[in-house]
Scaffold this active site. Structure first.
Site, short mmCIF file in Angstrom:
data_model
loop_
_atom_site.label_atom_id
_atom_site.label_comp_id
_atom_site.label_asym_id
_atom_site.label_seq_id
_atom_site.Cartn_x
_atom_site.Cartn_y
_atom_site.Cartn_z
N ASP A 1 0.86 -1.19 0.00
CA ASP A 1 0.00 0.00 0.00
C ASP A 1 0.89 1.23 0.00
O ASP A 1 1.46 1.59 1.02
CB ASP A 1 -0.91 -0.02 1.23
N ASP B 1 -6.61 2.60 -2.86
CA ASP B 1 -6.57 2.20 -1.45
C ASP B 1 -7.98 2.23 -0.86
O ASP B 1 -8.32 1.39 0.00
CB ASP B 1 -5.63 3.10 -0.66
#
Length: 244
Positions: A6, A104
């Protein structure tokens, strides 16, 4: 093993999965100028690249996407799946232009639906504070974006020369720390109340994630859970969905 990445504007989180179990998690500062070779130096110090079976990633920094692709090909020798348009997630996106939604946020929605149920709300404390809404039908229904905790405080310190910087921790006697913690907790509660009202679901679970979730969440009356694995678990679920 699966490596989930991420890439945020401020920090990058790496998660190493064995099946559905997150065996290790690492957090480093995001450097937008890193090359594939520099990424390899960092990751080789953290994990055994020879054990990787695949990489799944979401990034808020488009310039780094290509470097991670080169890293996966040159150094890890595995396929990389970048969450974005065209990737199957199983979560319909009810948004005027789905391409504008950060990957995300989609990963968070995937994990929230699977692990916490629907309808639900995700509050992600990152560079911005994102409120992401998952409808009762399991759709990504949009949300709210607000300035992040650190961004807001940095702006305050920069413009008020006489204010001392304070650490991001629970308030004791500091007026600044009280404003930081209780102010952002109050912001969360006010926005969540409006979202729950619009959903018609006053008891919808609210999941906090992100770097400062554990600081703010204990002072919020609406946050029901802290899940620091949420984005990584969402990436894992997307990876599994896209395997033959």
């Amino acid at each position: 093993m699966l490596l989930a990445i991420d890439v945020g504007n401020t920090q990058t989180v790496f998660g190493l999965f064995e099946g559905s179990s997150l065996d290790a998690q690492f957090r480093v500062g995001t450097n937008r100028s890193h090359t594939a070779d520099e990424l390899a130096v960092i990751l080789r110090s953290l994990i055994d690249l020879g054990k990787l079976e695949g990489i799944v990633m979401c990034t808020s920094v488009p310039r780094l996407a290509r470097e991670y692709e080169l890293f996966a090909d040159r150094w890890a020798g595995v396929d990389l799946l970048a969450l974005g348009p065209g990737v199957s997630t199983g979560v319909p996106i009810r948004y005027d232009d789905p391409r504008e939604v950060g990957p995300d946020r989609i990963a968070n929605a995937v994990a929230a639906r699977e692990l916490h149920g629907t309808p639900s709300v995700v509050v992600d404390f990152g560079t911005s504070t994102n409120f992401d809404v998952i409808s009762a039908a399991g759709e990504f229904a949009g949300g709210v974006l607000a300035p992040g905790v650190e961004v807001s405080m940095d702006a305050l310190f920069e413009r008020a020369a006489r204010l001392p910087r304070v650490p991001f921790e629970a308030p004791e006697r500091s007026a600044l720390q009280s404003g930081l913690v209780y102010g952002f907790a109050g912001q969360v509660d006010a926005i969540v109340d409006l979202i729950r009202e619009e959903l018609g679901a006053p008891g919808a679970p609210v999941i906090a994630t992100g770097g400062l979730a554990e600081l703010i969440a204990p002072h919020s009356r609406t946050i029901t859970a802290i899940d620091q694995e949420l984005t990584l678990q969402g990436l894992r679920l997307v990876w599994q969905r896209n395997q033959p």
